[in-house]
Design a protein around this motif. Structure first.
Motif, PDB file in Angstrom:
ATOM      1  N   VAL A  95       0.838  -1.207   0.000  1.00 57.28           N
ATOM      2  CA  VAL A  95       0.000   0.000   0.000  1.00 57.28           C
ATOM      3  C   VAL A  95       0.868   1.250   0.000  1.00 57.28           C
ATOM      4  O   VAL A  95       0.627   2.199  -0.761  1.00 57.28           O
ATOM      5  N   ALA A  96       1.902   1.259   0.829  1.00 56.73           N
ATOM      6  CA  ALA A  96       2.791   2.418   0.891  1.00 56.73           C
ATOM      7  C   ALA A  96       3.511   2.621  -0.447  1.00 56.73           C
ATOM      8  O   ALA A  96       3.664   3.760  -0.919  1.00 56.73           O
ATOM      9  N   GLY A  97       3.923   1.527  -1.067  1.00 56.43           N
ATOM     10  CA  GLY A  97       4.580   1.625  -2.372  1.00 56.43           C
ATOM     11  C   GLY A  97       3.644   2.172  -3.438  1.00 56.43           C
ATOM     12  O   GLY A  97       4.053   2.995  -4.268  1.00 56.43           O
ATOM     13  N   CYS A  98       2.393   1.727  -3.424  1.00 56.32           N
ATOM     14  CA  CYS A  98       1.407   2.226  -4.392  1.00 56.32           C
ATOM     15  C   CYS A  98       1.191   3.723  -4.216  1.00 56.32           C
ATOM     16  O   CYS A  98       1.192   4.487  -5.194  1.00 56.32           O
ATOM     17  N   ILE A  99       1.005   4.148  -2.979  1.00 50.19           N
ATOM     18  CA  ILE A  99       0.780   5.573  -2.719  1.00 50.19           C
ATOM     19  C   ILE A  99       1.983   6.388  -3.171  1.00 50.19           C
ATOM     20  O   ILE A  99       1.842   7.431  -3.822  1.00 50.19           O
ATOM     21  N   GLY A 100       3.173   5.914  -2.841  1.00 49.96           N
ATOM     22  CA  GLY A 100       4.382   6.631  -3.237  1.00 49.96           C
ATOM     23  C   GLY A 100       4.558   6.708  -4.737  1.00 49.96           C
ATOM     24  O   GLY A 100       4.918   7.763  -5.276  1.00 49.96           O
ATOM     25  N   LEU A 101       4.291   5.597  -5.427  1.00 48.46           N
ATOM     26  CA  LEU A 101       4.461   5.561  -6.874  1.00 48.46           C
ATOM     27  C   LEU A 101       3.499   6.510  -7.580  1.00 48.46           C
ATOM     28  O   LEU A 101       3.901   7.307  -8.441  1.00 48.46           O
ATOM     29  N   PHE A 102       2.222   6.460  -7.208  1.00 44.21           N
ATOM     30  CA  PHE A 102       1.238   7.306  -7.879  1.00 44.21           C
ATOM     31  C   PHE A 102       1.422   8.779  -7.505  1.00 44.21           C
ATOM     32  O   PHE A 102       1.212   9.663  -8.339  1.00 44.21           O
ATOM     33  N   ALA A 103       1.843   9.041  -6.281  1.00 46.29           N
ATOM     34  CA  ALA A 103       2.138  10.421  -5.895  1.00 46.29           C
ATOM     35  C   ALA A 103       3.318  10.958  -6.681  1.00 46.29           C
ATOM     36  O   ALA A 103       3.316  12.116  -7.143  1.00 46.29           O
ATOM     37  N   ALA A 104       4.347  10.130  -6.862  1.00 49.23           N
ATOM     38  CA  ALA A 104       5.513  10.545  -7.635  1.00 49.23           C
ATOM     39  C   ALA A 104       5.137  10.822  -9.082  1.00 49.23           C
ATOM     40  O   ALA A 104       5.642  11.775  -9.701  1.00 49.23           O
ATOM     41  N   ALA A 105       4.233  10.006  -9.640  1.00 48.00           N
ATOM     42  CA  ALA A 105       3.794  10.210 -11.025  1.00 48.00           C
ATOM     43  C   ALA A 105       3.104  11.563 -11.181  1.00 48.00           C
ATOM     44  O   ALA A 105       3.355  12.294 -12.150  1.00 48.00           O
ATOM     45  N   TYR A 106       2.259  11.918 -10.220  1.00 48.45           N
ATOM     46  CA  TYR A 106       1.594  13.225 -10.282  1.00 48.45           C
ATOM     47  C   TYR A 106       2.606  14.358 -10.116  1.00 48.45           C
ATOM     48  O   TYR A 106       2.504  15.393 -10.788  1.00 48.45           O
ATOM     49  N   ALA A 107       3.593  14.165  -9.252  1.00 52.17           N
ATOM     50  CA  ALA A 107       4.604  15.201  -9.053  1.00 52.17           C
ATOM     51  C   ALA A 107       5.399  15.440 -10.336  1.00 52.17           C
ATOM     52  O   ALA A 107       5.676  16.591 -10.704  1.00 52.17           O
ATOM     53  N   VAL A 108       5.774  14.370 -11.014  1.00 49.73           N
ATOM     54  CA  VAL A 108       6.517  14.497 -12.267  1.00 49.73           C
ATOM     55  C   VAL A 108       5.682  15.201 -13.325  1.00 49.73           C
ATOM     56  O   VAL A 108       6.156  16.123 -14.012  1.00 49.73           O
ATOM     57  N   GLN A 109       4.429  14.786 -13.474  1.00 49.37           N
ATOM     58  CA  GLN A 109       3.565  15.416 -14.472  1.00 49.37           C
ATOM     59  C   GLN A 109       3.374  16.906 -14.172  1.00 49.37           C
ATOM     60  O   GLN A 109       3.418  17.743 -15.084  1.00 49.37           O
ATOM     61  N   TRP A 110       3.187  17.237 -12.919  1.00 50.56           N
ATOM     62  CA  TRP A 110       2.963  18.635 -12.575  1.00 50.56           C
ATOM     63  C   TRP A 110       4.234  19.461 -12.762  1.00 50.56           C
ATOM     64  O   TRP A 110       4.171  20.625 -13.151  1.00 50.56           O
ATOM     65  N   ALA A 111       5.400  18.859 -12.522  1.00 51.08           N
ATOM     66  CA  ALA A 111       6.656  19.566 -12.749  1.00 51.08           C
ATOM     67  C   ALA A 111       6.807  19.948 -14.215  1.00 51.08           C
ATOM     68  O   ALA A 111       7.299  21.040 -14.535  1.00 51.08           O
ATOM     69  N   PHE A 112       6.382  19.067 -15.114  1.00 48.32           N
ATOM     70  CA  PHE A 112       6.429  19.387 -16.547  1.00 48.32           C
ATOM     71  C   PHE A 112       5.473  20.534 -16.874  1.00 48.32           C
ATOM     72  O   PHE A 112       5.798  21.398 -17.694  1.00 48.32           O
ATOM     73  N   VAL A 113       4.303  20.546 -16.254  1.00 52.58           N
ATOM     74  CA  VAL A 113       3.349  21.630 -16.494  1.00 52.58           C
ATOM     75  C   VAL A 113       3.945  22.963 -16.054  1.00 52.58           C
ATOM     76  O   VAL A 113       3.873  23.968 -16.771  1.00 52.58           O
ATOM     77  N   VAL A 114       4.545  22.976 -14.866  1.00 54.64           N
ATOM     78  CA  VAL A 114       5.135  24.208 -14.344  1.00 54.64           C
ATOM     79  C   VAL A 114       6.269  24.687 -15.246  1.00 54.64           C
ATOM     80  O   VAL A 114       6.425  25.881 -15.507  1.00 54.64           O
ATOM     81  N   GLU A 115       7.065  23.744 -15.743  1.00 51.22           N
ATOM     82  CA  GLU A 115       8.242  24.107 -16.549  1.00 51.22           C
ATOM     83  C   GLU A 115       7.880  24.527 -17.966  1.00 51.22           C
ATOM     84  O   GLU A 115       8.446  25.481 -18.504  1.00 51.22           O
ATOM     85  N   PHE A 116       6.925  23.810 -18.588  1.00 52.96           N
ATOM     86  CA  PHE A 116       6.675  24.014 -20.021  1.00 52.96           C
ATOM     87  C   PHE A 116       5.281  24.547 -20.353  1.00 52.96           C
ATOM     88  O   PHE A 116       5.033  24.903 -21.510  1.00 52.96           O
ATOM     89  N   GLY A 117       4.379  24.589 -19.388  1.00 54.93           N
ATOM     90  CA  GLY A 117       3.003  24.937 -19.691  1.00 54.93           C
ATOM     91  C   GLY A 117       2.225  23.703 -20.120  1.00 54.93           C
ATOM     92  O   GLY A 117       2.801  22.695 -20.530  1.00 54.93           O
ATOM     93  N   TYR A 118       0.900  23.794 -20.047  1.00 55.41           N
ATOM     94  CA  TYR A 118       0.065  22.619 -20.293  1.00 55.41           C
ATOM     95  C   TYR A 118       0.269  22.010 -21.679  1.00 55.41           C
ATOM     96  O   TYR A 118       0.441  20.790 -21.812  1.00 55.41           O
ATOM     97  N   ALA A 119       0.237  22.821 -22.716  1.00 59.00           N
ATOM     98  CA  ALA A 119       0.237  22.280 -24.083  1.00 59.00           C
ATOM     99  C   ALA A 119       1.518  21.515 -24.386  1.00 59.00           C
ATOM    100  O   ALA A 119       1.478  20.376 -24.868  1.00 59.00           O
ATOM    101  N   GLN A 120       2.666  22.127 -24.107  1.00 55.76           N
ATOM    102  CA  GLN A 120       3.937  21.463 -24.401  1.00 55.76           C
ATOM    103  C   GLN A 120       4.190  20.310 -23.440  1.00 55.76           C
ATOM    104  O   GLN A 120       4.709  19.259 -23.839  1.00 55.76           O
ATOM    105  N   ALA A 121       3.836  20.489 -22.185  1.00 56.51           N
ATOM    106  CA  ALA A 121       4.043  19.413 -21.206  1.00 56.51           C
ATOM    107  C   ALA A 121       3.240  18.176 -21.583  1.00 56.51           C
ATOM    108  O   ALA A 121       3.725  17.042 -21.448  1.00 56.51           O
TER     109      ALA A 121
END
Length: 213
Positions: A95-121
């Motif tokens: 359970v802890a691994g699942c939470i960590g993995l999916f949280a990390a995935a959202y963090a990575v996706q959001w970092a791309f949005v912040v860096e490049f904007g929605y369309a390019q990210a």
């Protein structure tokens, strides 16, 4: 042509997801590599909401359909994934691994949005995680020593679903980044299709080979 290729990609990936859901529940396993699945879930939830809020249309609707399908695939991983790990894995660790993995995935996706904007990210991350998925499908085949929890339908539809937007953005819009990643995906996808075809001709070959001294 762009509309046709967008629709083709949407249909192909929908086939992937429907097949993955069916296989997951019938074979009591998960049919998409979990790291790529986590990134897909984050991508589709972020960009379906953004698309519907800013430019509702075909792609936004497709993203929403994929999101709903992904939730069912995540359910197969949550239900059956712990049994895929070698040795007894405590439920709390899983359970802890699942939470960590999916949280990390959202963090990575959001970092791309912040860096490049929605369309390019959206574009960059879609092809990066697509390439990751292509490699992880091969790794899944090797780890499971065969095609358990996999299918030629998923492999071929995944290949088509990636090739279509590669043509749209890589060739049509002259994006060297997209074209490069799309071609790498194509190489890995064709290799994965070849592995599945080989396993059909020699069922159990990898399992048998594992028992040799």
């Amino acid at each position: 042509m762009t509309t046709f290729l967008t629709a083709l990609s949407g249909i192909a990936w929908t086939v992937v997801y429907v097949a993955a859901i069916r296989i997951g529940f019938t074979q009591r396993t998960y049919a998409l590599p979990v790291a790529a699945l986590a990134l897909n879930l984050a991508w589709e939830s972020i960009y379906s909401v953004w698309g519907l809020a800013t430019e509702p249309g075909l792609q936004a609707s497709v993203n929403l359909a994929w999101l709903l399908a992904d939730l069912l695939i995540v359910a197969t991983f949550v239900r059956y994934g712990r049994s895929e790990f070698p040795g007894p894995l405590p439920r709390s660790w899983f359970v802890a691994g699942c939470i960590g993995l999916f949280a990390a995935a959202y963090a990575v996706q959001w970092a791309f949005v912040v860096e490049f904007g929605y369309a390019q990210a959206a574009r960059y991350t879609a092809f990066l995680q697509n390439l990751l998925m292509s490699g992880l499908f091969i790794a899944m085949f090797l780890a499971r020593r065969g095609p358990r929890g996999q299918s030629m339908t998923i492999a071929v539809a995944k290949c088509i679903g990636t090739a279509a937007p590669t043509i749209v953005f890589g060739i049509g819009e002259h994006s060297a980044f997209v074209l490069t990643l799309g071609l790498l995906c194509l190489v890995l996808d064709v290799g994965y299709i070849g592995l599945l075809a080989w396993s059909r001709r020699r069922p159990g070959a990898l399992v048998t080979g594992a028992r040799r001294p």
